[in-house]
Design a protein around this motif. Sequence first.
Motif, PDB file in Angstrom:
ATOM      1  N   LEU A 540       0.877  -1.405   0.085  1.00 13.70           N
ATOM      2  CA  LEU A 540      -0.126  -0.037  -0.011  1.00 13.70           C
ATOM      3  C   LEU A 540       0.987   1.147   0.153  1.00 13.70           C
ATOM      4  N   LEU A 541       2.043   1.049   0.712  1.00 16.65           N
ATOM      5  CA  LEU A 541       2.763   2.222   0.825  1.00 16.65           C
ATOM      6  C   LEU A 541       3.493   2.741  -0.525  1.00 16.65           C
ATOM      7  N   LEU A 542       4.053   1.426  -1.114  1.00 13.36           N
ATOM      8  CA  LEU A 542       4.402   1.822  -2.552  1.00 13.36           C
ATOM      9  C   LEU A 542       3.364   2.552  -3.429  1.00 13.36           C
ATOM     10  N   SER A 543       2.070   2.153  -3.536  1.00 16.40           N
ATOM     11  CA  SER A 543       1.172   2.901  -4.178  1.00 16.40           C
ATOM     12  C   SER A 543       1.106   4.239  -3.715  1.00 16.40           C
ATOM     13  N   ALA A 544       1.073   4.413  -2.471  1.00 12.35           N
ATOM     14  CA  ALA A 544       1.064   5.855  -1.893  1.00 12.35           C
ATOM     15  C   ALA A 544       2.342   6.824  -2.582  1.00 12.35           C
ATOM     16  N   TYR A 545       3.560   6.106  -2.738  1.00  8.58           N
ATOM     17  CA  TYR A 545       4.480   6.821  -3.273  1.00  8.58           C
ATOM     18  C   TYR A 545       4.448   7.287  -4.657  1.00  8.58           C
ATOM     19  N   ILE A 546       3.887   6.312  -5.464  1.00  8.01           N
ATOM     20  CA  ILE A 546       3.779   6.539  -6.665  1.00  8.01           C
ATOM     21  C   ILE A 546       2.798   7.562  -7.048  1.00  8.01           C
ATOM     22  N   LYS A 547       1.650   7.643  -6.018  1.00  4.19           N
ATOM     23  CA  LYS A 547       0.761   8.776  -6.058  1.00  4.19           C
ATOM     24  C   LYS A 547       1.363  10.028  -5.698  1.00  4.19           C
ATOM     25  N   PHE A 548       2.534  10.031  -4.830  1.00  5.01           N
ATOM     26  CA  PHE A 548       3.416  11.184  -4.329  1.00  5.01           C
ATOM     27  C   PHE A 548       3.948  11.765  -5.782  1.00  5.01           C
ATOM     28  N   ILE A 549       4.336  10.797  -6.332  1.00 11.12           N
ATOM     29  CA  ILE A 549       5.104  11.401  -7.867  1.00 11.12           C
ATOM     30  C   ILE A 549       4.213  12.310  -8.473  1.00 11.12           C
ATOM     31  N   ASN A 550       3.206  11.604  -8.608  1.00 11.70           N
ATOM     32  CA  ASN A 550       2.164  12.519  -9.379  1.00 11.70           C
ATOM     33  C   ASN A 550       1.715  13.883  -8.734  1.00 11.70           C
ATOM     34  N   LEU A 551       1.452  13.634  -7.489  1.00  8.65           N
ATOM     35  CA  LEU A 551       1.125  15.054  -6.683  1.00  8.65           C
ATOM     36  C   LEU A 551       2.173  15.931  -6.699  1.00  8.65           C
ATOM     37  N   PHE A 552       3.486  15.625  -6.213  1.00  8.71           N
ATOM     38  CA  PHE A 552       4.487  16.268  -6.014  1.00  8.71           C
ATOM     39  C   PHE A 552       5.892  15.853  -6.871  1.00  8.71           C
ATOM     40  N   PRO A 553       5.826  16.573  -8.059  1.00 10.79           N
ATOM     41  CA  PRO A 553       6.959  16.210  -9.039  1.00 10.79           C
ATOM     42  C   PRO A 553       8.435  16.529  -8.547  1.00 10.79           C
ATOM     43  N   GLU A 554       8.460  17.097  -7.207  1.00 13.32           N
ATOM     44  CA  GLU A 554       9.730  17.333  -6.682  1.00 13.32           C
ATOM     45  C   GLU A 554      10.168  16.099  -5.888  1.00 13.32           C
ATOM     46  N   THR A 555       9.293  15.110  -5.438  1.00 12.73           N
ATOM     47  CA  THR A 555       9.774  14.091  -4.859  1.00 12.73           C
ATOM     48  C   THR A 555      10.163  12.887  -5.589  1.00 12.73           C
ATOM     49  N   LYS A 556       9.991  13.304  -7.117  1.00 14.36           N
ATOM     50  CA  LYS A 556      10.185  12.132  -8.063  1.00 14.36           C
ATOM     51  C   LYS A 556      11.556  11.386  -7.766  1.00 14.36           C
ATOM     52  N   ALA A 557      12.472  12.202  -7.850  1.00 17.24           N
ATOM     53  CA  ALA A 557      14.027  11.618  -7.846  1.00 17.24           C
ATOM     54  C   ALA A 557      14.160  10.709  -6.468  1.00 17.24           C
ATOM     55  N   THR A 558      13.568  11.255  -5.460  1.00 12.28           N
ATOM     56  CA  THR A 558      13.778  10.682  -4.236  1.00 12.28           C
ATOM     57  C   THR A 558      13.211   9.169  -4.015  1.00 12.28           C
ATOM     58  N   ILE A 559      11.742   9.315  -4.578  1.00 13.23           N
ATOM     59  CA  ILE A 559      10.974   8.125  -4.703  1.00 13.23           C
ATOM     60  C   ILE A 559      11.708   7.124  -5.567  1.00 13.23           C
ATOM     61  N   GLN A 560      11.965   7.659  -6.955  1.00 12.75           N
ATOM     62  CA  GLN A 560      12.592   6.655  -7.605  1.00 12.75           C
ATOM     63  C   GLN A 560      13.668   5.944  -7.250  1.00 12.75           C
ATOM     64  N   GLU A 561      14.326   6.684  -6.468  1.00 10.48           N
ATOM     65  CA  GLU A 561      15.679   5.946  -5.926  1.00 10.48           C
ATOM     66  C   GLU A 561      15.048   4.882  -4.700  1.00 10.48           C
ATOM     67  N   VAL A 562      14.297   5.302  -4.232  1.00 14.58           N
ATOM     68  CA  VAL A 562      13.664   4.045  -3.008  1.00 14.58           C
ATOM     69  C   VAL A 562      13.270   2.919  -4.035  1.00 14.58           C
ATOM     70  N   GLU A 575       4.881  -9.497  -4.914  1.00 14.51           N
ATOM     71  CA  GLU A 575       3.964  -8.324  -5.012  1.00 14.51           C
ATOM     72  C   GLU A 575       4.760  -7.114  -4.955  1.00 14.51           C
ATOM     73  N   LEU A 576       5.608  -7.127  -3.885  1.00 15.03           N
ATOM     74  CA  LEU A 576       6.269  -5.819  -3.691  1.00 15.03           C
ATOM     75  C   LEU A 576       7.353  -5.628  -5.061  1.00 15.03           C
ATOM     76  N   GLN A 577       7.790  -6.716  -5.395  1.00 13.56           N
ATOM     77  CA  GLN A 577       8.811  -6.713  -6.505  1.00 13.56           C
ATOM     78  C   GLN A 577       8.209  -5.976  -7.606  1.00 13.56           C
ATOM     79  N   GLN A 578       6.852  -6.864  -8.041  1.00 12.63           N
ATOM     80  CA  GLN A 578       6.205  -6.281  -9.182  1.00 12.63           C
ATOM     81  C   GLN A 578       5.907  -4.598  -9.185  1.00 12.63           C
ATOM     82  N   ARG A 579       5.432  -4.532  -7.798  1.00 15.38           N
ATOM     83  CA  ARG A 579       4.961  -2.817  -7.792  1.00 15.38           C
ATOM     84  C   ARG A 579       5.912  -2.035  -8.037  1.00 15.38           C
ATOM     85  N   ALA A 580       7.186  -2.434  -7.403  1.00 15.84           N
ATOM     86  CA  ALA A 580       8.434  -1.642  -7.424  1.00 15.84           C
ATOM     87  C   ALA A 580       8.917  -1.339  -9.036  1.00 15.84           C
ATOM     88  N   VAL A 581       8.751  -2.541  -9.478  1.00 14.73           N
ATOM     89  CA  VAL A 581       9.361  -2.415 -11.011  1.00 14.73           C
ATOM     90  C   VAL A 581       8.213  -1.487 -11.854  1.00 14.73           C
TER      91      VAL A 581
END
Lengths: 971, 168
Positions: A540-562, A575-581
């Motif tokens: 669920l958190l991973l999904s929240a992160y990708i939503k963050f990328i959309n909401l806040f483009p400035e977090t994109k780099a940090t989140i992509q790194e994660v 499941e986690l691996q697939q989401r991350a990829v």
Amino acid sequence: MPAVSKGDGMRGLAVFISDIRNCKSKEAEIKRINKELANIRSKFKGDKALDGYSKKKYVCKLLFIFLLGHDIDFGHMEAVNLLSSNKYTEKQIGYLFISVLVNSNSELIRLINNAIKNDLASRNPTFMCLALHCIANVGSREMAEAFAGEIPRILVAGDTMDSVKQSAALCLLRLYKTSPDLVLMGEWTSRVVHLLNDQHMGVVTAAISLITCLSQKNPDEFKTCVSLAVSRLSRIVSSASTDLQDYTYYFVPAPWLSCKLLRLLQCYPPPEDGAVKGRLVECLETILNKAQEPPKSKKVQHSNAKNAILFEAISLIIHYDSEPNLLVRACNQLGQFLQHRETNLRYLALESMCTLASSEFSHEAVKTHIETVINALKTERDVSVRQRAADLLYAMCDRSNAKQIVAEMLSYLETADYSIREEMVLKVAILAEKYAVDYSWYVDTILNLIRIAGDYVSEEVWYRVIQIVINRDDVQGYAAKTVFEALQAPACHENMVKVGGYILGEFGNLIAGDPRSSPLIQFNLLHSKFHLCSVPTRALLLSAYIKFINLFPETKATIQEVLRSDSQIRNSDVELQQRAVEYLKLSSIASTDVLATVLEEMPPFPERESSILAKLKKKKGPGAVSVSELEDGKREGELNGAGERGTDASAIATSNASTPSPSADLLGLRSAAPVGSAPPSAGSLLVDVFSEAGPAAPSAAVNDDNFLSDLEPPTENSDSLLVEGPSESDSAPSSSSLGSEDPAPPLPESDELLNKFVCKNNGVLFENQLLQIGIKSEYRQNLGRMYLFYGNKTSVQFLNLQAKPVEPLVEGGAQVQQVINIECLSDFSEAPLLNIKFRYGGALQNITLKLPITINKFFQPTEMASQDFFQRWKQLSLPQQEAQKIFKANNAMDTEVLKAKLLGLGTALLENVDPNPENFVCAGVIQTKAQQVGCLLRLEPNAQAQMYRLTLRSSKDSVSKRLCELLAEQF
Amino acid sequence: MKRKRLNTGFKMQFMLLFSRQGKLRLQKWYVPLSDKEKKKITRELVQTVLARKPKMCSFLEWRDLKIVYKRYASLYFCCAIENQDNELITLEIIHRYVELLDKYFGSVCELDIIFNFEKAYFILDEFLLGGEAQETSKKNVLKAIEQADLLQEEAETPRSVLEEIGLT
């Protein structure tokens, strides 16, 4: 030893029991028992015939051994032999052994029944009673078969002894409970009812149990019992304490009979006959008055018996729920008991008040005791009493006291017994939602619940808070702020992380303006919890992160790194691996626009009954009074409107149904995937659904706007909606092999089925005992693709399913899929027909349905400003361009539901266009191959009259008309 | 009429007598259950009831039933009734049964019930049948039992002590 042996004294038995008691260890006891068993076995097998006395003694020993908890597998035959002894004591022991030990061993039952039959016919009342006791104790079906006819006769016969009548009545009751079909009262009914008038109080006491049970099943046949019961009750209530001699119990006249009479009356509504009712009300008042009199004895038995009647009377008063005066008096009486020094009375008062709280007449009176009840919750030493107090608080809760009660329950939760925590959590969650005046209070309450009792907060509870936050934009900012603060706690419950992750992922932008909760801080906060969480929460958190990328483009780099880190992208959990990829890829290749579309804010959830309620119901079981009250006793409107429909068990899970991943993907990212696949090219997937529809076509062709679902050359009309099918050569073999039965006319309900799909694209189109047809469809401009799923609900094969490239055979339990490509050539109003034929067993099944393809499926939403809208509206002012309907609401007029439906229609829902905010306006363009038809829609709800006015304007009159017809069925 | 209650009067599900040490002294089942289930219920209930403190309330919810219990000297009397049944009247059913035992044995104690368990059953059957009160008059119940005892004595032939012991 005390004065034991009255009567026989089987010394051998006493010696054996003493031996057992003297055994120092379990082993010694078992040894002694085995020795005895061996002895008895040899006696039973021995050549020498045992006399009755010995047999009785050994059978009795076996019984004792059995009662110690050991298995007994012999001696039954000897016990049965004892039944036919003419010595009473032997017979008695035989019957006892059988009552305790016999199960339905058919061979023995026959012998036992034989002995019982003889005893029943013996006319010796003592023997008859023994036999009746045995039937009542065993109560098997075989016995019902043998004696259900005989016993009513014994019961009502004039010369039957009283004691036998008593046994017969209860024996019959037992048989009725085992085998109601075998106990036919018929001709005996009136004589049985009149046992209520019997001289002998014991007979009345026994008979009334039978009458009560029969009345519940056949109230009409037994309704004469009401007036008899009232007069009997009246006589008892008004009698002096000595009148009834031995039936007076500690100065209370006939307490058991009184209670049973009051219970019998609860099978019926209040008596219609004014005199009878008056007499009954008098009785009830007398009982209430007596509660105020000084006790005639200090013994607890006196007060228990008296109060047993009082509570039963209160039950009857609540059951009638029609005498405000009595209800309030009952409530006051219970109020006194709330502070009684007897724990039992406090318990019962709390329990009984729970039901009083649901009556409109006494609800207010119950509420006055709130402080006492809260105090009970805090101070009672017995958990079962505290539980009752919690139940009562729940039952007496309404808008006026909800905040107080919820606060008290929350603070009690911190110390509550583990056994009742989960239920308490559910109750708090329900009350908080039901009586929320402002939703920030609701959000606070639920977050507090998670903080205090996180382990006991079930999924339903946190799903629900998310549903509500998503559906109400007035609370979203507050919710984001609150979860953000809650997540600051160094140790917060995983459920808090889930709610926090979801809400920040959706609405984190609402608090991002504050530098203390800037996007990066939000992200770091969430991510600091990540490693402590279980896999589903991490997902669920991973999904929240990708939503963050959309909401806040400035977090994109940090989140992509994660996402790119090995612990994600190479996570051992698929499941986690697939989401991350996938999320990493999505964030790097998709344009901002695509990202914004895919990761758009969740649409509102359809309003539904809180699944928490269903959960509480399940927990409490069907008998739970407090829950049923919650449903019945809705006294005030709920903020959350349409709470009553259906019992949807899994609130959010349903919205996930189409998600391929099994783990809960609340953000619904995955279901977005198949959209946007290439439009179907004509002829690519050829289907022969309509190969049999040929004969139907001509009739349909009469209509200019018809469709052709046929594969025969569509000569008649090029203006038709053509459902692409296979070439003729493809269809030929199948149709020839299938015989020449004509397709059935469309099912009568097919229009209704069609209407279900106007505002949605997926669902079950049709279902009977054999077959289920599911549909998934998608549309793009004037093209569409529909997947039909034929599910075989039986366990056998369907043969010759006529739907060509589908396998002509559907295995039991299996499903086959069929794809139909659709092209809208011109506007239309008749839906294409789907004719299905298959063989089930020997019989040909022939079903014709309307395929849920309606003109609105080809809508393209059009956003426009208020000014443009009204300009176009005016342009379309010819009378034939407008279609209007005024109709009654079929469903609750809930704004969110309406919005969801209008969006499902395919149009754009235009905000801030109509000057009246209650109204809805929509705009869209219908795409057909021939032309494009612009449409405007206006829906004006009138909540007071529960009516709608629907107006459609479009450039083509047939489109306005058809859309208007379709939509009028939807609201 | 808001309460959905359809139960059949004061149907008792079962009655258990057990000692403070948890030894079962008498069991009477008014609903058909397997031996295994009976043992399980007994074990669970004995444990639950023995764990309760003296001043606690005599009623407790257990599974979907209500347990009504009371302690007399070393013995616990424990009845299971349906949820909507009348708890107080059940408490007095227990008391009346104790009175009957007391009157019959003359100041009854646990040993009487151990050594004369069959009598305890007979008395119970006269008082309650199929889980329902059959006869609540103390006199009438005891009269029935004494009549039976009388029949018993008439029928009994005296036996020598030796023969008794030899046969055990």
